[in-house]
Design a protein around this motif. Structure first.
Motif, PDB file in Angstrom:
ATOM      1  N   THR A   1      33.240  45.885  33.177  1.00  0.00           N
ATOM      2  CA  THR A   1      34.059  45.676  31.984  1.00  0.00           C
ATOM      3  C   THR A   1      35.538  45.595  32.345  1.00  0.00           C
ATOM      4  O   THR A   1      36.262  44.717  31.855  1.00  0.00           O
ATOM      5  N   ILE A   2      36.003  46.487  33.207  1.00  0.00           N
ATOM      6  CA  ILE A   2      37.402  46.475  33.613  1.00  0.00           C
ATOM      7  C   ILE A   2      37.745  45.171  34.328  1.00  0.00           C
ATOM      8  O   ILE A   2      38.750  44.524  34.012  1.00  0.00           O
ATOM      9  N   LEU A   3      36.915  44.767  35.274  1.00  0.00           N
ATOM     10  CA  LEU A   3      37.191  43.534  36.006  1.00  0.00           C
ATOM     11  C   LEU A   3      37.219  42.329  35.084  1.00  0.00           C
ATOM     12  O   LEU A   3      38.032  41.420  35.260  1.00  0.00           O
ATOM     13  N   GLU A   4      36.351  42.341  34.105  1.00  0.00           N
ATOM     14  CA  GLU A   4      36.325  41.227  33.150  1.00  0.00           C
ATOM     15  C   GLU A   4      37.614  41.144  32.350  1.00  0.00           C
ATOM     16  O   GLU A   4      38.210  40.075  32.207  1.00  0.00           O
ATOM     17  N   VAL A   5      38.098  42.271  31.834  1.00  0.00           N
ATOM     18  CA  VAL A   5      39.281  42.216  30.967  1.00  0.00           C
ATOM     19  C   VAL A   5      40.592  42.050  31.725  1.00  0.00           C
ATOM     20  O   VAL A   5      41.561  41.544  31.168  1.00  0.00           O
ATOM     21  N   VAL A   6      40.638  42.477  32.989  1.00  0.00           N
ATOM     22  CA  VAL A   6      41.871  42.273  33.757  1.00  0.00           C
ATOM     23  C   VAL A   6      41.832  40.969  34.554  1.00  0.00           C
ATOM     24  O   VAL A   6      42.807  40.613  35.210  1.00  0.00           O
ATOM     25  N   GLY A   7      40.723  40.264  34.494  1.00  0.00           N
ATOM     26  CA  GLY A   7      40.622  38.950  35.099  1.00  0.00           C
ATOM     27  C   GLY A   7      40.485  38.941  36.604  1.00  0.00           C
ATOM     28  O   GLY A   7      40.862  37.976  37.259  1.00  0.00           O
ATOM     29  N   VAL A   8      39.907  39.984  37.179  1.00  0.00           N
ATOM     30  CA  VAL A   8      39.690  40.037  38.631  1.00  0.00           C
ATOM     31  C   VAL A   8      38.398  39.304  38.948  1.00  0.00           C
ATOM     32  O   VAL A   8      37.377  39.490  38.286  1.00  0.00           O
ATOM     33  N   GLN A   9      38.434  38.482  39.988  1.00  0.00           N
ATOM     34  CA  GLN A   9      37.240  37.769  40.435  1.00  0.00           C
ATOM     35  C   GLN A   9      36.344  38.700  41.227  1.00  0.00           C
ATOM     36  O   GLN A   9      36.806  39.412  42.090  1.00  0.00           O
ATOM     37  N   LYS A  10      35.041  38.699  40.905  1.00  0.00           N
ATOM     38  CA  LYS A  10      34.066  39.529  41.621  1.00  0.00           C
ATOM     39  C   LYS A  10      33.563  38.803  42.845  1.00  0.00           C
ATOM     40  O   LYS A  10      33.482  37.634  42.907  1.00  0.00           O
TER      41      LYS A  10
END
Length: 147
Positions: free
Chosen positions: A138-147
């Motif tokens: 969820t955090i990566l999604e909202v801060v726009g970090v690529q997985k």
């Protein structure tokens, strides 16, 4: 239409992911010290830095004086609840100049608070108890970090 507040994980965490949150400062607001500790340890495991606050009032001070990129906001707190706290943070000059994601971080069932979360301008939802994967995804999604 896809629900942007889904709690379904989209990736599997392995040891190479342990620095996914490196460089991200996260304000965690919760009136329960145990929940703050659990969140802090979870975020630290993935390289994130957390600023912990036990009240909405304290969170305003910490938000204004630190480089915060994300807020995890408990919804049920005494005095000022998470909905009101979110509105107060969103009204600050700092937030207006540089809006950041604010996630509901709560034991409330998502369906019970969905409209209120959206109405106060939150960016998403993390249910307690949570898994590491749910939080990080969820955090990566909202801060726009690529997985």
């Amino acid at each position: 239409m896809e629900d942007r507040f889904s709690n379904e994980p989209s990736f599997i965490v392995n040891q190479s992911d342990w620095k996914l949150l490196e460089g991200i400062n996260i304000l965690v607001v919760d009136d329960n010290p145990i929940n703050l500790t659990v969140a802090d340890k979870t975020l630290a495991k993935f390289g994130g830095t957390s600023f912990k606050c036990l009240s909405a009032k304290e969170s305003l001070v910490v938000f204004k004086s630190n480089p915060i990129q994300l807020i995890l906001m408990d919804l049920h707190m005494p005095s000022i609840d998470g909905f009101a706290a979110t509105k107060l943070i969103r009204e600050t000059e700092k937030f207006k100049n540089n809006p950041i994601p604010i996630l509901a971080y709560t034991t409330y069932n998502y369906n019970d608070v969905k409209l209120e979360i959206e109405d106060c301008g939150m960016s998403g939802y993390i249910g307690k108890p949570f898994t590491h994967i749910q939080v990080i995804d969820t955090i990566l999604e909202v801060v726009g970090v690529q997985k």
